[in-house]
Design a protein around this motif. Structure first.
Motif, PDB file in Angstrom:
ATOM      1  N   PRO A 209       0.819  -1.220   0.000  1.00  0.00           N
ATOM      2  CA  PRO A 209       0.000   0.000   0.000  1.00  0.00           C
ATOM      3  C   PRO A 209       0.855   1.272   0.000  1.00  0.00           C
ATOM      4  N   ASP A 210       0.506   2.197  -0.872  1.00  0.00           N
ATOM      5  CA  ASP A 210       1.194   3.490  -0.953  1.00  0.00           C
ATOM      6  C   ASP A 210       2.687   3.330  -1.234  1.00  0.00           C
ATOM      7  N   ARG A 211       3.054   2.288  -1.955  1.00  0.00           N
ATOM      8  CA  ARG A 211       4.473   2.024  -2.203  1.00  0.00           C
ATOM      9  C   ARG A 211       5.171   3.201  -2.878  1.00  0.00           C
ATOM     10  N   GLU A 212       4.573   3.730  -3.921  1.00  0.00           N
ATOM     11  CA  GLU A 212       5.216   4.828  -4.647  1.00  0.00           C
ATOM     12  C   GLU A 212       5.412   6.043  -3.756  1.00  0.00           C
ATOM     13  N   ALA A 213       4.409   6.344  -2.949  1.00  0.00           N
ATOM     14  CA  ALA A 213       4.509   7.486  -2.037  1.00  0.00           C
ATOM     15  C   ALA A 213       5.598   7.258  -0.998  1.00  0.00           C
ATOM     16  N   ILE A 214       5.723   6.031  -0.519  1.00  0.00           N
ATOM     17  CA  ILE A 214       6.745   5.710   0.481  1.00  0.00           C
ATOM     18  C   ILE A 214       8.138   5.819  -0.132  1.00  0.00           C
ATOM     19  N   GLU A 215       8.305   5.317  -1.346  1.00  0.00           N
ATOM     20  CA  GLU A 215       9.599   5.406  -2.025  1.00  0.00           C
ATOM     21  C   GLU A 215      10.007   6.865  -2.212  1.00  0.00           C
ATOM     22  N   GLU A 216       9.062   7.690  -2.642  1.00  0.00           N
ATOM     23  CA  GLU A 216       9.350   9.116  -2.837  1.00  0.00           C
ATOM     24  C   GLU A 216       9.674   9.784  -1.502  1.00  0.00           C
ATOM     25  N   ASN A 217       8.985   9.375  -0.470  1.00  0.00           N
ATOM     26  CA  ASN A 217       9.223   9.953   0.850  1.00  0.00           C
ATOM     27  C   ASN A 217      10.617   9.603   1.354  1.00  0.00           C
ATOM     28  N   ILE A 218      11.029   8.366   1.163  1.00  0.00           N
ATOM     29  CA  ILE A 218      12.355   7.930   1.613  1.00  0.00           C
ATOM     30  C   ILE A 218      13.448   8.715   0.893  1.00  0.00           C
ATOM     31  N   ALA A 219      13.340   8.773  -0.436  1.00  0.00           N
ATOM     32  CA  ALA A 219      14.359   9.485  -1.220  1.00  0.00           C
ATOM     33  C   ALA A 219      14.308  10.985  -0.959  1.00  0.00           C
ATOM     34  N   GLY A 220      13.104  11.509  -0.761  1.00  0.00           N
ATOM     35  CA  GLY A 220      12.952  12.943  -0.564  1.00  0.00           C
ATOM     36  C   GLY A 220      13.570  13.452   0.715  1.00  0.00           C
ATOM     37  N   LYS A 221      13.733  12.607   1.704  1.00  0.00           N
ATOM     38  CA  LYS A 221      14.319  13.017   2.977  1.00  0.00           C
ATOM     39  C   LYS A 221      15.844  13.009   2.967  1.00  0.00           C
ATOM     40  N   THR A 222      16.437  12.480   1.919  1.00  0.00           N
ATOM     41  CA  THR A 222      17.894  12.385   1.877  1.00  0.00           C
ATOM     42  C   THR A 222      18.521  13.678   1.364  1.00  0.00           C
ATOM     43  N   MET A 223      19.787  13.859   1.674  1.00  0.00           N
ATOM     44  CA  MET A 223      20.533  15.012   1.168  1.00  0.00           C
ATOM     45  C   MET A 223      21.104  14.748  -0.221  1.00  0.00           C
ATOM     46  N   LEU A 224      21.191  13.475  -0.582  1.00  0.00           N
ATOM     47  CA  LEU A 224      21.746  13.116  -1.880  1.00  0.00           C
ATOM     48  C   LEU A 224      20.673  12.902  -2.945  1.00  0.00           C
ATOM     49  N   GLY A 225      19.421  12.957  -2.524  1.00  0.00           N
ATOM     50  CA  GLY A 225      18.331  12.785  -3.476  1.00  0.00           C
ATOM     51  C   GLY A 225      18.119  11.351  -3.902  1.00  0.00           C
ATOM     52  N   ARG A 226      18.655  10.415  -3.175  1.00  0.00           N
ATOM     53  CA  ARG A 226      18.491   8.986  -3.478  1.00  0.00           C
ATOM     54  C   ARG A 226      18.631   8.199  -2.188  1.00  0.00           C
ATOM     55  N   ALA A 227      18.024   7.031  -2.168  1.00  0.00           N
ATOM     56  CA  ALA A 227      18.067   6.187  -0.977  1.00  0.00           C
ATOM     57  C   ALA A 227      19.142   5.119  -1.117  1.00  0.00           C
ATOM     58  N   ALA A 228      19.512   4.521  -0.001  1.00  0.00           N
ATOM     59  CA  ALA A 228      20.451   3.406  -0.019  1.00  0.00           C
ATOM     60  C   ALA A 228      19.813   2.223  -0.744  1.00  0.00           C
ATOM     61  N   THR A 229      20.636   1.454  -1.420  1.00  0.00           N
ATOM     62  CA  THR A 229      20.169   0.275  -2.136  1.00  0.00           C
ATOM     63  C   THR A 229      20.579  -0.983  -1.380  1.00  0.00           C
ATOM     64  N   LEU A 230      20.066  -2.111  -1.808  1.00  0.00           N
ATOM     65  CA  LEU A 230      20.466  -3.378  -1.208  1.00  0.00           C
ATOM     66  C   LEU A 230      21.947  -3.642  -1.432  1.00  0.00           C
ATOM     67  N   ALA A 231      22.448  -3.232  -2.586  1.00  0.00           N
ATOM     68  CA  ALA A 231      23.878  -3.384  -2.853  1.00  0.00           C
ATOM     69  C   ALA A 231      24.695  -2.551  -1.875  1.00  0.00           C
ATOM     70  N   ASP A 232      24.201  -1.367  -1.527  1.00  0.00           N
ATOM     71  CA  ASP A 232      24.879  -0.530  -0.538  1.00  0.00           C
ATOM     72  C   ASP A 232      24.928  -1.234   0.814  1.00  0.00           C
ATOM     73  N   VAL A 233      23.818  -1.850   1.192  1.00  0.00           N
ATOM     74  CA  VAL A 233      23.761  -2.552   2.472  1.00  0.00           C
ATOM     75  C   VAL A 233      24.820  -3.644   2.522  1.00  0.00           C
ATOM     76  N   GLY A 234      24.903  -4.439   1.466  1.00  0.00           N
ATOM     77  CA  GLY A 234      25.887  -5.514   1.428  1.00  0.00           C
ATOM     78  C   GLY A 234      27.309  -5.002   1.499  1.00  0.00           C
ATOM     79  N   ALA A 235      27.597  -3.949   0.753  1.00  0.00           N
ATOM     80  CA  ALA A 235      28.953  -3.407   0.727  1.00  0.00           C
ATOM     81  C   ALA A 235      29.367  -2.842   2.079  1.00  0.00           C
ATOM     82  N   VAL A 236      28.467  -2.098   2.716  1.00  0.00           N
ATOM     83  CA  VAL A 236      28.776  -1.509   4.017  1.00  0.00           C
ATOM     84  C   VAL A 236      28.912  -2.596   5.075  1.00  0.00           C
ATOM     85  N   ALA A 237      28.014  -3.574   5.052  1.00  0.00           N
ATOM     86  CA  ALA A 237      28.075  -4.664   6.032  1.00  0.00           C
ATOM     87  C   ALA A 237      29.393  -5.420   5.919  1.00  0.00           C
TER      88      ALA A 237
END
Length: 262
Positions: A209-237
């Motif tokens: 539910p409201d997936r598109e709105a949630i995705e936009e909300n997540i990215a919109g709160k960042t300073m880089l204009g994009r959210a972390a990806t699953l690949a980012d999670v793996g690399a940082v971990a």
């Protein structure tokens, strides 16, 4: 040189999206990955699906040249968790433990309309599974004088836009646990770190539910204009679990693209 060569890593919840990303990155960096979890979801059992989701992940890791084993472990079962950790330790020790078990949280329902059971489930599940898995790993890590326990999620400000039930309470409880674990295990050479992303749009299932709105909300709160990806999670971990991060413990690693400000 790979970051995790010669390391044994247990990934609880290894069949989930985040678990798969972390396990894959660990294997790519040379670790032998032990994927633990319920091999089939209840829906898959009802549907008669026989192929394990864990085995699918392990198969992809092996096909890419990595090493992976699977085990059906209910992370709420004390005996099962301890026995699995003992089995891994018998193969050279436990070097890394990361708990990515789903907390069973109910989202989208306002607190005033939520049942007590739905509210407390993620809190109880998170605290119990993290305690059991961290304790099982720590007992073996202490004997080696080294090891890394990773948590995922971290504490944050109240979510104003969406109803998240008891999820934030669960995260805060885990952070309190992480601090105490770090204090007690630090003298034994064992590190404890939480990974925080601020949200990963890729983890939202199709039809959420409201997936598109949630995705936009997540990215919109960042300073880089994009959210972390699953690949980012793996690399940082993988980096945090490696000896290159050997000075990091009792801390939170923020890779939220600026959504969370330290």
């Amino acid at each position: 040189m790979t970051l995790l060569a010669g390391k044994n890593a247990i990934v609880y919840g290894g069949a989930g999206r985040v678990g798969t990303a972390v396990a894959t990155a660990f294997a790519e960096e040379g670790a032998k990955v032990f994927l633990a979890g319920r091999t089939r979801s209840r829906l898959e059992e009802v549907a008669g699906r026989t192929r394990s989701r864990l085995e699918e992940v392990a198969g992809r890791i092996r096909a890419a040249g990595g090493a992976a084993e699977t085990a059906e472990v209910d992370a709420l079962d004390e005996r099962a968790v301890d026995e699995h950790a003992d089995a891994v330790a018998a193969q050279g020790g436990v070097d890394i433990s990361v708990n990515l078990i789903a907390h069973g949280d109910v989202q989208g329902t306002p607190l005033v309309d939520m049942s007590l059971a739905d509210y407390e489930r993620p809190v109880v599940t998170a605290v119990r599974t993290q305690f059991l898995t961290a304790r099982a790993a720590a007992r073996h890590m202490i004997l080696k004088g080294s090891g890394v326990i990773l948590l995922f999620g971290g504490a944050g400000e109240p979510v104003r836009e969406f109803a998240v039930g008891g999820l934030q309470v669960a995260f805060h409880a885990l952070e309190a646990m992480r601090r105490q674990i770090a204090a007690e295990l630090g003298p034994h050479g064992v590190r404890t770190v939480t990974l925080r992303t601020g949200g990963i749009p890729e983890t939202l299932p199709a039809g959420f539910p409201d997936r598109e709105a949630i995705e936009e909300n997540i990215a919109g709160k960042t300073m880089l204009g994009r959210a972390a990806t699953l690949a980012d999670v793996g690399a940082v971990a993988a980096f945090v679990a490696s000896d290159r991060a050997r000075t990091m413990t009792a801390s939170t690693v923020n890779f939220s693209c600026g959504a969370l400000v330290d």
